[in-house]
Design a protein around this motif. Structure first.
Motif, PDB file in Angstrom:
ATOM      1  N   SER A 213      62.188   6.541  21.894  1.00  0.00           N
ATOM      2  CA  SER A 213      61.658   5.424  22.668  1.00  0.00           C
ATOM      3  C   SER A 213      60.271   5.782  23.191  1.00  0.00           C
ATOM      4  O   SER A 213      59.868   6.954  23.222  1.00  0.00           O
ATOM      5  N   LEU A 214      59.541   4.763  23.648  1.00  0.00           N
ATOM      6  CA  LEU A 214      58.220   5.006  24.217  1.00  0.00           C
ATOM      7  C   LEU A 214      58.336   5.881  25.458  1.00  0.00           C
ATOM      8  O   LEU A 214      57.490   6.750  25.693  1.00  0.00           O
ATOM      9  N   LYS A 223      57.359   4.747  34.473  1.00  0.00           N
ATOM     10  CA  LYS A 223      56.340   3.834  34.992  1.00  0.00           C
ATOM     11  C   LYS A 223      55.206   3.649  33.997  1.00  0.00           C
ATOM     12  O   LYS A 223      54.706   2.532  33.809  1.00  0.00           O
ATOM     13  N   LEU A 224      54.793   4.734  33.359  1.00  0.00           N
ATOM     14  CA  LEU A 224      53.697   4.639  32.411  1.00  0.00           C
ATOM     15  C   LEU A 224      54.100   3.802  31.195  1.00  0.00           C
ATOM     16  O   LEU A 224      53.295   3.046  30.661  1.00  0.00           O
ATOM     17  N   ALA A 225      55.345   3.925  30.772  1.00  0.00           N
ATOM     18  CA  ALA A 225      55.810   3.172  29.609  1.00  0.00           C
ATOM     19  C   ALA A 225      55.913   1.678  29.886  1.00  0.00           C
ATOM     20  O   ALA A 225      55.983   0.882  28.946  1.00  0.00           O
ATOM     21  N   GLN A 226      55.894   1.284  31.145  1.00  0.00           N
ATOM     22  CA  GLN A 226      56.082  -0.120  31.512  1.00  0.00           C
ATOM     23  C   GLN A 226      54.786  -0.837  31.869  1.00  0.00           C
ATOM     24  O   GLN A 226      54.826  -2.010  32.263  1.00  0.00           O
ATOM     25  N   LEU A 270      48.753   7.488  27.780  1.00  0.00           N
ATOM     26  CA  LEU A 270      49.054   6.222  27.124  1.00  0.00           C
ATOM     27  C   LEU A 270      47.859   5.709  26.342  1.00  0.00           C
ATOM     28  O   LEU A 270      47.991   5.297  25.180  1.00  0.00           O
ATOM     29  N   ILE A 271      46.681   5.729  26.948  1.00  0.00           N
ATOM     30  CA  ILE A 271      45.488   5.248  26.248  1.00  0.00           C
ATOM     31  C   ILE A 271      45.194   6.140  25.035  1.00  0.00           C
ATOM     32  O   ILE A 271      44.845   5.648  23.957  1.00  0.00           O
TER      33      ILE A 271
END
Length: 310
Positions: A213-214, A223-226, A270-271
């Protein structure tokens, strides 16, 4: 020898081995300190002074390795750590007992994707890290080993942590240090260097583990995945003016789990992943760490500008 020299040696050693394959070592398994730790831990449960007993039975005999990992198991630190460790000891034991199976699977699929990776130049140490880290790269004795804190994994990722994702991420850092070390070996990398190295390591761990999963790919950062698309645009826009910055506050702002500003903590991961997906979609994974640094800097700015504009 300083960190830069050690990383240069780590990068050069596999090239020398490749030039003389008859001398290449068989890749070793992890140096597993956990059996010795469990013996000491179980044997000192009834001690009047558990910290002193654990120090004598385990931490003092392994002081050299702890120094190599940059950890100081002082009595004060052990006293703070031990009660919290006791509460998750069974989970840590289960994960450490099962680590060999996860590691064997990891080495098989990682080596098939990166056959020129010299694991003998990147030893792994499995140890209690006093919650200091889950995985930690630290130059030591002319090599670039990976120190894995099995207690840190349980503390920060849970007993059900996806070790395949974790090990692929960390091993890819080691691989990059071998094939093009300039960004990895930088003592104080610019923001774009961290954006690239963390981005492609995260991307490769995703590509090698398509079932993950991410959240798992982002090393269990829920939190970062959302984050939504607007936050992605904002993160990209905020990264552009600090790409060349080497200021610690800029690095912490985008890559530290302890960041408490308006952006989500670790937003650079994430970026970096999003950009690495775009660049890596037409390249084999082994090509990513070989892209020249000047090209990396240009590509990152281009993709950040596109992301910021939506």
């Amino acid at each position: 020898m300083n960190r830069r020299d050690l990383l240069r040696l780590a990068a050069l050693s596999p090239l020398l081995a490749a030039a003389n394959p008859g001398t290449a070592a068989v890749p070793p398994g992890p140096v597993d300190l956990m059996p010795a730790f469990w013996s000491a831990y179980d044997g000192t449960r009834g001690a009047n002074d558990r910290v002193q007993a654990l120090t004598a039975a385990f931490f003092a005999p392994h002081a050299d390795i702890y120094a190599g990992a940059g950890l100081k198991p002082t009595p004060e630190r052990l006293a703070r750590w031990l009660p919290d460790f006791d509460s998750i000891a069974d989970q840590v034991r289960g994960l450490s007992d099962d680590f060999g199976r996860h590691y064997e699977r990891h080495t098989r699929h990682f080596q098939s994707e990166f056959p020129d990776f010299r694991r003998e130049q990147a030893p792994i140490y499995l140890m209690p890290s006093l919650f200091g880290f889950d995985g930690h790269l630290q130059p030591w004795k002319g090599q670039l080993p990976l120190f894995i804190g099995i207690d840190g994994i349980v503390r920060y990722h849970g007993a059900g942590a996806n070790l395949s994702v974790f090990l692929d991420h960390e091993s890819f850092h080691l691989y990059q240090a071998q094939v093009l070390p300039d960004l990895i070996m930088d003592d104080n990398p610019p923001v774009y260097g961290s954006l690239w190295t963390e981005g492609i390591a995260t991307y490769v761990s995703e590509r090698l583990n398509p079932e993950a999963s991410l959240v798992q790919v982002l090393l269990d950062d829920v939190k970062l995945a959302q984050v939504d698309e607007a936050t992605v645009r904002e993160l990209a826009a905020n990264l552009i003016p600090v790409l060349d910055s080497t200021a610690p506050e800029d690095s912490k702002r985008f890559f530290s789990a302890g960041h408490t500003g308006p952006e989500p903590a670790r937003g650079g991961y994430l970026i970096g992943l999003i950009i690495a997906r775009r660049i890596g979609s037409t390249l084999p994974p082994a090509q990513l760490p070989r892209i020249p640094t000047t090209t990396v800097r240009r590509l990152l700015e281009q993709h950040l500008t596109a992301l910021a504009s939506g």
